[in-house]
Design a protein around this motif. Structure first.
Motif, short mmCIF file in Angstrom:
data_model
loop_
_atom_site.label_atom_id
_atom_site.label_comp_id
_atom_site.label_asym_id
_atom_site.label_seq_id
_atom_site.Cartn_x
_atom_site.Cartn_y
_atom_site.Cartn_z
N TYR A 279 0.83 -1.22 0.00
CA TYR A 279 0.00 0.00 0.00
C TYR A 279 0.86 1.27 0.00
O TYR A 279 0.38 2.35 0.33
N LYS B 222 -2.49 -2.96 -6.28
CA LYS B 222 -3.46 -1.93 -5.90
C LYS B 222 -3.45 -0.78 -6.89
O LYS B 222 -4.37 0.04 -6.90
N THR B 223 -2.42 -0.70 -7.74
CA THR B 223 -2.30 0.48 -8.60
C THR B 223 -2.47 0.19 -10.08
O THR B 223 -2.92 1.05 -10.83
N ALA C 268 -4.44 -6.32 -10.04
CA ALA C 268 -4.24 -7.40 -9.08
C ALA C 268 -4.15 -8.74 -9.81
O ALA C 268 -3.37 -9.62 -9.44
N TYR D 224 -8.86 6.49 -3.29
CA TYR D 224 -8.99 5.75 -2.03
C TYR D 224 -9.18 6.70 -0.86
O TYR D 224 -9.90 6.38 0.09
N SER E 246 -12.65 -0.18 -0.25
CA SER E 246 -12.02 -0.05 -1.57
C SER E 246 -13.01 -0.04 -2.72
O SER E 246 -12.85 0.67 -3.69
#
Lengths: 460, 359
Positions: free
Chosen positions: A261, A291-292, A295, A354, A431
């Motif tokens: 993260y 996460k960016t 996944a 987020y 999320s």
């Protein structure tokens, strides 16, 4: 050790700045001598040898261009049916994999990862972390950050070894680590992250009770998830990071920095990573694109001392034999198109999204859960860690009664080293939930909690 | 595309799993299908690795063919296993040799023992890496019976299944297809026919065992790349099973041509120097050099000067100190001209080696 953090670099991107601390290395001679990594290896790692092909390659330091390679077992890629592809990005740009790139995507690649991708990762890592021992540092692409960690656990942990973990701790690591039979030293946290005073007293106690007399019971490493930690959303402060690094040096253990993260920290000034503080070569850092970027593509990378990363690479050779080439090529092409600056712009957008979701979750929590739950404001990541003081154990409440009201949070006991004990915590993920849904969810959650308190009172 | 980019189920992208189950039922008709499960792995080797890690403790006995695929040895060696090596001949694993290798134990004494006895049998039955030969049906049934007697789990590592030469209907039955007792874990791969880089394979076997593998995947890779899985699934959607099988025939044809060119070059240059069996599939030629007791030195120290590289046979021995007269040549990506040149150089190398030995 003397490291000065000064003159933060401001990366001006679309009016809002993403600040990166510049680490000033005072002088090279202050870097300590070589670590003896063999002391940290598990029996499994000690007996693991490089594959024959590595040995073969070492004889080919300067192969002539005429060499006839009848050795490798590569299948012929001309038979692979996929020819080429164009992928449209959400911003309208297109990534085109021509026949050559497609062929690369479909064939076995280097075990350590797609070479152009590794170059970007090296540049990115140097830019963001300036690892003090960069010349002795190596990187590998892994199948997600988690597989890198799983391999590190197997590399380092013999049954009975001691391992420091945060409390609460990402549940995913217990599943792999517990099967290796370590002794856990859990250390609680506060709003700044892991309590260094509690860590110090746990280490001192270990040393006097175990370390002095049972040298075979090694204190191996500390697992940490220092940015937007799962499940508590805490960002470890710079002060704590330095204190903890100093303790790692004093008590001679490694630090496994799980930073999935990293880009989801909500403040603009990121504290320095453990990797960036690593003057002694004790840090194995695990990064992720999950996460960016994606996944599902399963792309992460590990950065750390050459000796240890080489061991992980040997294990990868025997198992997954490298990550999906197609996934790696895609991420590389994205870097080609965007450059590091463009990538950092993108992660900023992800982070902002987020943060908005966090704010919506906090609003909903204040509105519906005040008086029923306690929580800290998440400094990053995608989770809200809620305590229910009036309920002894959240498991049954959530899994039996909560689900009947169509709501599901994760009971907190899975995030502790003693999951069999009752736990008053639960983890809510914000999320993928829209603000209206968050509001509704917490409204229902409040009902579930009130019902539970009522139930407990009746039982009494 | 969203499916490609997001986390998916550990067991595999459901539409792909469905297709693979249908294909497996069609090709192998596993006798205990209702108790069988199938999951997608990041390459078949990862499935094999998780299966071995699931069943082996340090120092355990492992029954395996010899020569054995080096990848399997890499997985096993950190456990410091005691290999029960079963010699293979030109028809693969020999049931007599298997029985003999197990003869130190009485089946009735070890069947139900949990530790300290062999529990696992590893076999690469089709176009074996490195020998290139396949185990015939009769031998397979005998091997299955012996495994049953000693209560062993059979790990059927079959990445060259689809590149066996000949008609699908003539392929010897898989161990999975004769598994009436639920003791076979089968490992399939797309690496030779669709793509090696996508990292896609699958495991088929008894539910309780496959479930354990899923648990291990959950805490390591999580699952194989979603994009890879979606791509293969869409390909099956487009081609159907028949289209896929037709494609594998084209792949076989290619490797068959390569084999022919390789054998031609071998006959021309290596007759009298080497011995070999005709590969029944796959991409490897296993050459014996009767006059040279150990090919390791010859290849690692002197082959380079002759511009040719093969894999010395010792790499495939369970005991890495065992001298080996064999070497493995791959014919997958080499052109016929290069094969010709390579084997010519190899023949020079061997002749020089024989001279060297006389001196």
């Amino acid at each position: 050790m003397v490291l000065g953090v000064e003159n933060k670099i401001k990366l001006d991107v679309n009016d809002t700045a993403l600040s990166l601390p510049r680490i000033r290395l005072v002088s090279a001679p202050l870097l300590r001598g070589r670590m003896d990594y063999s002391r940290f290896l598990s029996t499994n790692a000690k007996t693991r040898k490089p594959s024959w092909i590595t040995q073969l390659r070492s004889y080919l330091a300067n192969p002539s261009s005429d060499i006839l390679w009848l050795a490798g077992g590569h299948p012929d890629a001309s038979l692979f049916p996929f020819k080429e592809t164009t992928i449209t990005l959400k911003n309208g740009q297109e990534i085109h994999l021509n026949q050559d790139l497609m062929a690369t995507s479909l064939q076995y690649g280097p075990i350590e990862g797609h070479t152009p991708l590794l170059k970007y990762l090296a540049d990115l890592t140097q830019k963001l972390h300036s690892p003090p021992r960069w010349s002795e540092t190596r990187q590998l692409v892994t199948v997600g950050g988690q597989d890198g960690m799983a391999k590190a656990f197997v590399m380092l942990t013999d049954p009975g070894d001691y391992v420091v973990v945060p409390e609460p701790c990402y549940a995913g690591i217990f599943s792999e680590l517990t099967s290796l039979n370590p002794h856990y030293l859990p250390v609680e946290e506060d709003e700044e992250g892991m309590r260094s005073d509690l860590l110090r007293s746990a280490l001192a106690r270990w040393k006097s009770e175990i370390g002095e007399t049972h040298s075979e019971k090694r204190l191996k490493f500390m697992y940490t998830n220092p940015s937007g930690s799962n499940p508590s959303g805490t960002n470890m402060s710079e002060k704590r990071r330095r204190e903890i690094y100093a303790l790692a040096c004093e008590y001679d253990f490694l630090i496994l920095e799980d930073d999935a993260y990293y880009f989801l920290q909500f403040q603009d000034d990121f504290p320095p990573s453990f990797l960036s503080l690593d003057t002694e070569g004790r840090v194995l850092r695990f990064d992720s694109f999950s996460k960016t970027v994606s996944a599902g593509l399963r792309v992460g990378y590990v950065t750390g001392p050459e000796f240890l990363v080489e061991k992980i690479s040997q294990h990868i050779m025997a198992t997954v034999m490298g990550g999906s080439s197609l996934s790696q090529v895609l991420v590389t092409e994205l870097f080609h198109m965007w450059g590091l600056e463009g990538f950092l712009r993108h992660v900023k957008e992800v982070r902002d999204m987020y943060r908005r979701r966090r704010d919506a979750a906090l609003s909903a929590a204040e509105k519906h859960l005040t008086g029923l739950c306690e929580w800290r404001k998440p400094g990053g990541g995608m989770f809200l860690w809620l305590k229910v003081p009036k309920v002894k154990d959240t498991q049954a409440m959530l899994l039996e009664r909560g689900t009947k009201k169509s709501i599901l949070l994760v009971p907190g006991n899975g995030f502790t080293t003693r999951p069999e004990l009752p736990c008053q915590y639960m983890r809510a993920s914000y999320s993928t939930v829209l603000p209206e849904e968050m509001d509704k969810a917490f409204q229902i959650l409040a009902e579930v909690i009130r019902d539970e308190i009522q139930l407990n009172n009746e039982v009494k | 595309m969203t499916d490609c980019l997001q986390y998916g189920p550990t067991a595999g992208y459901p539409p792909l799993v469905k297709k693979l189950k249908s294909l497996t039922e069609r090709l192998h008709a596993p006798p205990r299908w209702a108790d069988t499960d199938l999951i997608v792995t990041a390459g078949s080797q990862d499935g094999l690795c998780k299966a071995l890690e699931m069943m082996i403790e340090p120092g355990d006995f492992v029954v395996t063919q010899e020569p054995c695929y080096t990848g399997t040895l890499s997985i096993l060696n950190p456990f410091e296993p005691r290999y029960v090596a079963v010699k293979c001949d030109h028809e693969g694993m020999n049931p007599k040799a298997l029985k003999e290798a197990l003869s130190q134990w009485k089946p009735e004494e070890i069947r139900d023992v949990k530790t300290g006895v062999p529990k696992v049998l590893y076999i690469n039955p089709n176009a074996c890496n490195p020998t290139g030969v396949s185990v015939g049906e009769k031998r397979r049934r005998e091997i299955y019976d012996i495994a049953s007697e000693y209560n062993l789990i059979i790990l059927e590592d079959d990445p060259y299944y689809f590149v066996q030469f000949g008609n699908l209907k003539d392929f010897p039955p898989s161990f999975l297809s004769m598994d009436t007792e639920g003791r076979v874990l089968r490992f399939d791969s797309f690496s030779k026919v669709l793509s090696s880089g996508l990292r896609l394979g699958y495991v088929t076997g008894p539910k309780p065992l496959v479930e354990r593998i899923v648990l291990h995947k959950q805490v390591s890779i999580l699952h194989a790349s979603s994009m890879s899985q979606v791509l293969i699934s869409e390909l099956f959607e487009m081609w159907g099973e028949d289209g896929f099988l037709k494609h594998t025939e084209a792949v076989q044809e290619f490797y068959l041509k390569q084999r022919e060119a390789m054998l031609e070059a071998a006959e021309k240059h290596l007759t009298g120097l080497c011995e070999w069996a005709v590969p029944t599939g796959g991409m490897f030629l296993w050459l014996k050099v009767p006059g040279v007791s150990e090919t390791w030195e010859m290849i690692l120290n002197r082959a380079l000067k002759k511009d040719v590289i093969l894999v010395p046979g010792r790499a495939f021995m369970c005991d890495p100190t065992t001298p080996c007269s064999y070497m493995r040549a791959a014919f997958s990506i080499v052109t016929p001209e290069k094969m010709e040149k390579g084997l010519k150089n190899l023949s020079d190398l061997i002749r020089e080696e024989l001279e060297l030995q006389k001196a």
